[in-house]
Motif scaffolding. Structure first.
Motif, short mmCIF file in Angstrom:
data_model
loop_
_atom_site.label_atom_id
_atom_site.label_comp_id
_atom_site.label_asym_id
_atom_site.label_seq_id
_atom_site.Cartn_x
_atom_site.Cartn_y
_atom_site.Cartn_z
N GLN A 117 45.18 49.66 -37.73
CA GLN A 117 45.93 48.98 -36.68
C GLN A 117 45.76 47.61 -36.89
N PRO A 118 46.94 46.86 -36.43
CA PRO A 118 46.81 45.29 -36.52
C PRO A 118 45.91 44.89 -35.90
N GLU A 119 45.33 43.67 -36.36
CA GLU A 119 44.05 43.03 -35.45
C GLU A 119 44.76 42.07 -34.57
N GLU A 120 44.39 41.89 -33.35
CA GLU A 120 44.90 40.96 -32.72
C GLU A 120 44.34 39.76 -32.83
N VAL A 121 45.16 38.74 -32.89
CA VAL A 121 44.57 37.23 -33.35
C VAL A 121 44.65 36.67 -31.89
N VAL A 122 43.52 36.20 -31.64
CA VAL A 122 43.42 35.54 -30.17
C VAL A 122 42.95 33.95 -30.78
N GLU A 123 44.08 33.49 -29.96
CA GLU A 123 44.07 31.80 -30.71
C GLU A 123 43.14 31.02 -29.48
N ALA A 124 42.28 30.35 -29.58
CA ALA A 124 41.61 29.75 -28.88
C ALA A 124 42.48 28.65 -28.32
N VAL A 125 42.07 28.49 -26.88
CA VAL A 125 43.01 27.66 -25.97
C VAL A 125 42.25 26.45 -25.46
N GLU A 126 42.58 25.32 -25.80
CA GLU A 126 41.90 24.00 -25.09
C GLU A 126 41.62 24.12 -23.77
N PRO A 127 40.70 23.50 -23.15
CA PRO A 127 40.59 23.47 -21.83
C PRO A 127 41.39 22.39 -21.11
N LEU A 128 42.18 22.79 -19.87
CA LEU A 128 43.30 21.79 -19.40
C LEU A 128 42.36 21.14 -18.47
N GLU A 129 42.06 19.72 -18.65
CA GLU A 129 41.58 18.97 -17.28
C GLU A 129 42.72 18.61 -16.55
N VAL A 130 42.86 19.16 -15.33
CA VAL A 130 43.99 18.80 -14.54
C VAL A 130 43.91 17.55 -13.85
N ALA A 131 45.23 16.61 -14.01
CA ALA A 131 45.32 15.54 -13.17
C ALA A 131 46.52 15.61 -12.50
N ILE A 132 46.75 15.25 -11.29
CA ILE A 132 47.83 15.08 -10.47
C ILE A 132 47.64 13.87 -9.56
N SER A 133 48.93 13.17 -9.43
CA SER A 133 48.89 12.11 -8.78
C SER A 133 50.22 12.09 -7.73
N THR A 134 50.44 11.42 -6.69
CA THR A 134 51.39 11.58 -5.80
C THR A 134 51.95 10.23 -5.24
N GLN A 135 52.94 10.14 -4.93
CA GLN A 135 53.62 9.10 -4.06
C GLN A 135 54.44 9.48 -2.77
N ALA A 136 54.28 9.09 -1.86
CA ALA A 136 55.03 9.50 -0.47
C ALA A 136 55.77 8.21 -0.19
N SER A 137 57.18 8.62 0.27
CA SER A 137 58.08 7.72 0.92
C SER A 137 58.69 8.03 2.12
N LEU A 138 58.80 7.42 2.94
CA LEU A 138 59.59 7.67 4.22
C LEU A 138 60.97 7.47 4.28
N ARG A 139 61.83 8.36 4.49
CA ARG A 139 63.50 8.26 4.48
C ARG A 139 63.71 7.41 5.93
N THR A 140 64.96 6.93 5.81
CA THR A 140 65.57 6.22 7.12
C THR A 140 65.47 7.14 8.26
N ASP A 141 65.42 8.17 7.99
CA ASP A 141 65.37 9.38 9.15
C ASP A 141 64.07 9.77 9.39
N ARG A 142 63.01 8.99 8.96
CA ARG A 142 61.57 9.16 9.19
C ARG A 142 61.06 10.44 8.59
N ARG A 143 61.66 11.18 7.64
CA ARG A 143 61.09 12.22 7.19
C ARG A 143 60.59 11.81 5.90
N LEU A 144 59.56 12.52 5.32
CA LEU A 144 58.85 12.26 4.08
C LEU A 144 59.23 13.09 2.80
N MET A 145 59.27 12.30 1.99
CA MET A 145 59.49 12.84 0.49
C MET A 145 58.04 12.56 -0.39
#
Length: 193
Positions: free
Chosen positions: A44-72
């Motif tokens: 049986q072919p042996e499964e090769v398990v690749e080591a996955v590096e941890p992912l330190e999650v980073a998220i940043s946001t910017q909010a902008s108000l349109r002329t109709d006062r709805r948010l993007m």
């Protein structure tokens, strides 16, 4: 003669019972599988398990108000391309929410417009960005974050409320209005353009 018939009947019944039992024994015989040496067995072919590096999650946001006062909302993240995220805007006073599902492309995402047709009233709001559970992510995203989100790390990572592994959640408070309110919190003030 009556005794002879009774004796013959017993002998016949006994013979029939023995014949019936003999047939059952033949049906119940088991065939033993041949023993195969490990050398002759296909490998049986042996499964090769690749080591996955941890992912330190980073998220940043910017909010902008349109002329109709709805948010993007626009943002940047190091989550893999194709990752499914949900962006939610919540008004602090009323707890009214608007939400949109989107995906990460080239390390960026965008959602909106948020708010009713008449626009957002002045006040405090919370923008929340949440990475959906790994079970609903595309396969290539699962390969990076893990089937239970086990490769995700950092202060934005927590256990899912539904027990479906780890998720990442980012939130930030901001104010909508033409005049900044007095506050001691670190908030973003979003003004009309």
């Amino acid at each position: 003669m009556h005794k002879t018939l009774g004796g013959i009947s017993i002998v016949l019944v006994s013979a029939l019972l023995l014949a019936g039992c003999g047939g059952q024994e033949e049906e119940q015989t088991e065939v033993q599988p041949e023993a195969v040496s490990e050398e002759a067995a296909p490998q049986q072919p042996e499964e090769v398990v690749e080591a996955v590096e941890p992912l330190e999650v980073a998220i940043s946001t910017q909010a902008s108000l349109r002329t109709d006062r709805r948010l993007m909302v626009e943002g940047e993240t190091n989550l893999p391309d194709g990752a499914q995220i949900q962006v939610t805007i919540e008004r602090e006073i009323s707890r009214v929410r608007w939400q949109s599902r989107t995906s990460v492309m080239n390390g960026q995402f965008g959602a909106g417009p948020f708010g009713s047709g008449s626009g957002l009233p002045d006040g405090g709001y919370i923008v929340r960005v949440q990475l959906s559970e790994a079970s609903v992510q595309p396969r290539d995203v699962q390969a990076r974050i893990g089937t239970q989100g086990e490769h995700l790390t950092g202060e934005l990572v927590s256990q899912s409320r539904h027990g479906l592994g780890q998720v990442a959640t980012y939130s930030r408070r901001f104010l909508v209005g033409s005049e900044p309110r007095r506050t001691r919190d670190q908030v973003i003030v979003v003004e009309e353009n």
